[in-house]
Design a protein around this motif. Sequence first.
Motif, PDB file in Angstrom:
ATOM      1  N   ALA A  73       0.824  -1.204   0.000  1.00  0.00           N
ATOM      2  CA  ALA A  73       0.000   0.000   0.000  1.00  0.00           C
ATOM      3  C   ALA A  73       0.861   1.257   0.000  1.00  0.00           C
ATOM      4  CB  ALA A  73      -0.926  -0.003   1.213  1.00  0.00           C
ATOM      5  N   ILE A  74       1.954   1.245   0.756  1.00  0.00           N
ATOM      6  CA  ILE A  74       2.852   2.405   0.800  1.00  0.00           C
ATOM      7  C   ILE A  74       3.561   2.572  -0.535  1.00  0.00           C
ATOM      8  CG2 ILE A  74       4.836   3.441   1.936  1.00  0.00           C
ATOM      9  CD1 ILE A  74       2.218   3.346   3.594  1.00  0.00           C
ATOM     10  N   ASP A  75       4.021   1.475  -1.133  1.00  0.00           N
ATOM     11  CA  ASP A  75       4.671   1.549  -2.449  1.00  0.00           C
ATOM     12  C   ASP A  75       3.731   2.167  -3.476  1.00  0.00           C
ATOM     13  OD1 ASP A  75       7.071   0.492  -1.644  1.00  0.00           O
ATOM     14  OD2 ASP A  75       6.587  -1.570  -2.225  1.00  0.00           O
ATOM     15  N   ARG A  76       2.485   1.736  -3.451  1.00  0.00           N
ATOM     16  CA  ARG A  76       1.509   2.257  -4.416  1.00  0.00           C
ATOM     17  C   ARG A  76       1.288   3.755  -4.200  1.00  0.00           C
ATOM     18  NH1 ARG A  76      -4.264   2.279  -4.431  1.00  0.00           N
ATOM     19  NH2 ARG A  76      -4.264   1.236  -2.402  1.00  0.00           N
ATOM     20  N   ARG A  77       1.235   4.158  -2.962  1.00  0.00           N
ATOM     21  CA  ARG A  77       1.042   5.574  -2.663  1.00  0.00           C
ATOM     22  C   ARG A  77       2.264   6.402  -3.041  1.00  0.00           C
ATOM     23  NH1 ARG A  77      -2.636   3.033   0.376  1.00  0.00           N
ATOM     24  NH2 ARG A  77      -4.463   4.211   1.107  1.00  0.00           N
ATOM     25  N   LEU A  78       3.447   5.876  -2.783  1.00  0.00           N
ATOM     26  CA  LEU A  78       4.657   6.620  -3.135  1.00  0.00           C
ATOM     27  C   LEU A  78       4.767   6.809  -4.642  1.00  0.00           C
ATOM     28  CD1 LEU A  78       7.303   7.990  -2.377  1.00  0.00           C
ATOM     29  CD2 LEU A  78       8.395   5.733  -2.335  1.00  0.00           C
ATOM     30  N   GLU A  79       4.481   5.775  -5.393  1.00  0.00           N
ATOM     31  CA  GLU A  79       4.528   5.888  -6.852  1.00  0.00           C
ATOM     32  C   GLU A  79       3.536   6.945  -7.340  1.00  0.00           C
ATOM     33  OE1 GLU A  79       3.937   3.076 -10.841  1.00  0.00           O
ATOM     34  OE2 GLU A  79       3.847   2.203  -8.835  1.00  0.00           O
ATOM     35  N   ALA A  80       2.323   6.925  -6.785  1.00  0.00           N
ATOM     36  CA  ALA A  80       1.317   7.903  -7.177  1.00  0.00           C
ATOM     37  C   ALA A  80       1.725   9.308  -6.748  1.00  0.00           C
ATOM     38  CB  ALA A  80      -0.034   7.533  -6.568  1.00  0.00           C
ATOM     39  N   ALA A  81       2.251   9.427  -5.532  1.00  0.00           N
ATOM     40  CA  ALA A  81       2.644  10.737  -5.020  1.00  0.00           C
ATOM     41  C   ALA A  81       3.747  11.354  -5.867  1.00  0.00           C
ATOM     42  CB  ALA A  81       3.110  10.610  -3.569  1.00  0.00           C
ATOM     43  N   ARG A  82       4.689  10.535  -6.290  1.00  0.00           N
ATOM     44  CA  ARG A  82       5.766  11.072  -7.128  1.00  0.00           C
ATOM     45  C   ARG A  82       5.193  11.661  -8.417  1.00  0.00           C
ATOM     46  NH1 ARG A  82      11.756   9.058  -8.628  1.00  0.00           N
ATOM     47  NH2 ARG A  82      11.982  10.216 -10.559  1.00  0.00           N
ATOM     48  N   ALA A  83       4.247  10.974  -9.045  1.00  0.00           N
ATOM     49  CA  ALA A  83       3.650  11.474 -10.285  1.00  0.00           C
ATOM     50  C   ALA A  83       2.861  12.753 -10.039  1.00  0.00           C
ATOM     51  CB  ALA A  83       2.757  10.404 -10.903  1.00  0.00           C
ATOM     52  N   VAL A  84       2.087  12.788  -8.959  1.00  0.00           N
ATOM     53  CA  VAL A  84       1.295  13.973  -8.649  1.00  0.00           C
ATOM     54  C   VAL A  84       2.201  15.163  -8.341  1.00  0.00           C
ATOM     55  CG1 VAL A  84      -0.310  14.978  -6.970  1.00  0.00           C
ATOM     56  CG2 VAL A  84      -0.709  12.679  -7.864  1.00  0.00           C
TER      57      VAL A  84
END
Length: 262
Positions: free
Chosen positions: A4-15
């Motif tokens: 869940a954290i990996d998925r959020r970090l990947e999304a956060a980097r793009a945003v």
Amino acid sequence: MSVAIDRRLEAARAVVEDASRLALAMRPPSGGPSGSQKSAQDWLTEADGAVEAFVARRMQELFPEDGFQGEEGGSVRQGSLRWVIDPIDGTSNFARGRNRWCVSLGLLDGDRPVAGVINAPALGEIYTARLGGGAFMNGKPIHASPVTDTRSAMIEMGWSNRVPKPVFMEKIGAILDLGAMPRSGGSGALALADVACGRLDGYIEIVINLWDVAAALIILEEAGARVSPFLREGGLTGGATILAAAPGVAEALSQATGIPLA
């Protein structure tokens, strides 16, 4: 949870990359400051609000169950996982068209930093980290400085109008007495990132807020830096002191300044 954290970090980097492009497009031209002053040397620009609103909207769309806290908007959503943003860290630099500023987005699990992204688009640098996954700049691993002699150290100290002049001068004097070289660059988040990647050997700020450090705390931890107990000392709810340093000079810097390490 790690997935869940990996998925959020990947999304956060793009945003944050999208938000950084927005900020870069809104950056004033070089020259005298643009924007308004909240207090002495504390600037607010149109980009601060626009970037925070953009990131808040995108993160709510992606992770509606997560909390969100911004420098400009305060705590706008509650959740066990909480995003904390500084839309423009280094606004005094940004307001003059300078390059040393960033968009900073950290993720906390309760009172535990678990992921962070710091994007400095004018410098072409993106710092990322997640708990247990290492720290990176532009995809390459970073580590705190190997310096062990304070006479070789470069230490940055942030300034705040909330700190009495004698206290500030006392800490600067302690840095000089160690034989270290003092610096001040105008962005707490980027100074902490510099400690994480070894460009600086330490950073001190007597009063700094959660949004300034939320992303940097996990980056520092994963890069092997020593850090004072910022969150335990009131940083979750108000301004608090931070000391971050390379392991080899951290104890000396802590003793000289009177700022305890975690």
